[in-house]
Write a protein that holds these residues in place. Sequence first.
Motif, mmCIF file in Angstrom:
data_model
loop_
_atom_site.group_PDB
_atom_site.id
_atom_site.type_symbol
_atom_site.label_atom_id
_atom_site.label_comp_id
_atom_site.label_asym_id
_atom_site.label_seq_id
_atom_site.Cartn_x
_atom_site.Cartn_y
_atom_site.Cartn_z
ATOM 1 N N PHE A 185 -37.918 23.565 1.094
ATOM 2 C CA PHE A 185 -37.437 23.016 -0.179
ATOM 3 C C PHE A 185 -36.329 23.847 -0.835
ATOM 4 O O PHE A 185 -35.739 23.397 -1.816
ATOM 5 C CB PHE A 185 -38.592 22.845 -1.157
ATOM 6 C CG PHE A 185 -39.627 21.873 -0.665
ATOM 7 C CD1 PHE A 185 -39.412 20.503 -0.741
ATOM 8 C CD2 PHE A 185 -40.817 22.312 -0.102
ATOM 9 C CE1 PHE A 185 -40.349 19.598 -0.294
ATOM 10 C CE2 PHE A 185 -41.777 21.416 0.350
ATOM 11 C CZ PHE A 185 -41.540 20.052 0.261
ATOM 12 N N GLY A 186 -36.065 25.037 -0.322
ATOM 13 C CA GLY A 186 -35.027 25.883 -0.926
ATOM 14 C C GLY A 186 -33.637 25.456 -0.518
ATOM 15 O O GLY A 186 -33.449 24.737 0.466
ATOM 16 N N PRO A 187 -32.641 25.893 -1.284
ATOM 17 C CA PRO A 187 -31.266 25.531 -0.967
ATOM 18 C C PRO A 187 -30.786 26.216 0.317
ATOM 19 O O PRO A 187 -31.277 27.284 0.687
ATOM 20 C CB PRO A 187 -30.477 26.029 -2.184
ATOM 21 C CG PRO A 187 -31.351 27.023 -2.860
ATOM 22 C CD PRO A 187 -32.764 26.691 -2.493
ATOM 23 N N ALA A 188 -29.843 25.590 0.965
ATOM 24 C CA ALA A 188 -29.242 26.165 2.172
ATOM 25 C C ALA A 188 -28.392 27.365 1.771
ATOM 26 O O ALA A 188 -27.943 27.486 0.636
ATOM 27 C CB ALA A 188 -28.388 25.123 2.878
ATOM 28 N N ALA A 189 -28.177 28.246 2.722
ATOM 29 C CA ALA A 189 -27.332 29.416 2.482
ATOM 30 C C ALA A 189 -25.904 28.928 2.223
ATOM 31 O O ALA A 189 -25.442 27.985 2.862
ATOM 32 C CB ALA A 189 -27.379 30.348 3.671
#
Length: 192
Positions: A185-189
């Motif tokens: 669920f976290g943003p991409a780098a």
Amino acid sequence: MHVNTTTPAPAVPVSAGVVFADETLRKAAALAGERYRPVWTGASGEECSGEAVARHLEATAELLDKDGWIRTYDYSSDWTKGTQTADEDSMTVKDMLKSLLRMARDSVGNDPRRTLRTALRHVGEGSPYGDGDTDLVACEVLDLLIQAHTGSSDARAVPWSERLHRTRADINALLAAGARFARTFGPAAPNC
């Protein structure tokens, strides 16, 4: 009732008493969407990628595996140590320095085990796997998981980890679920 407050690093994988299923991760994602402050933004004002937060959480688990986990520190034991100092008039400078160094060494302690919070912070302070921002976001992620797991909007991961019946396997399960959540669920780098 016997209470084991510490668990040494297991030689073989131990199954957790607590299970963080995919449904818990989905509930935590819904809670993250309702936050006033963006979950993935650190105190620097910069966004942390899900991968960076996952690495922080995995490094925390490795640190606890290496040095051991302790549910809470017993700070009251520091009060019972006392100090034995001689009358300074009878001490040489060398004796005074030795006494001060001994007192400093005793006050620091030599127990390498860490609580969940201490391990998270240490990864953020002195490892290549995290910084202050990933520490802050990792704590937020763990709080979201505990809130989704318990159904309580006031629940926090650190007090949850300090409950008398908590085990090292429970902490491992929480950290693994946190890493899974961050990657899912976290943003991409950012593309730099």
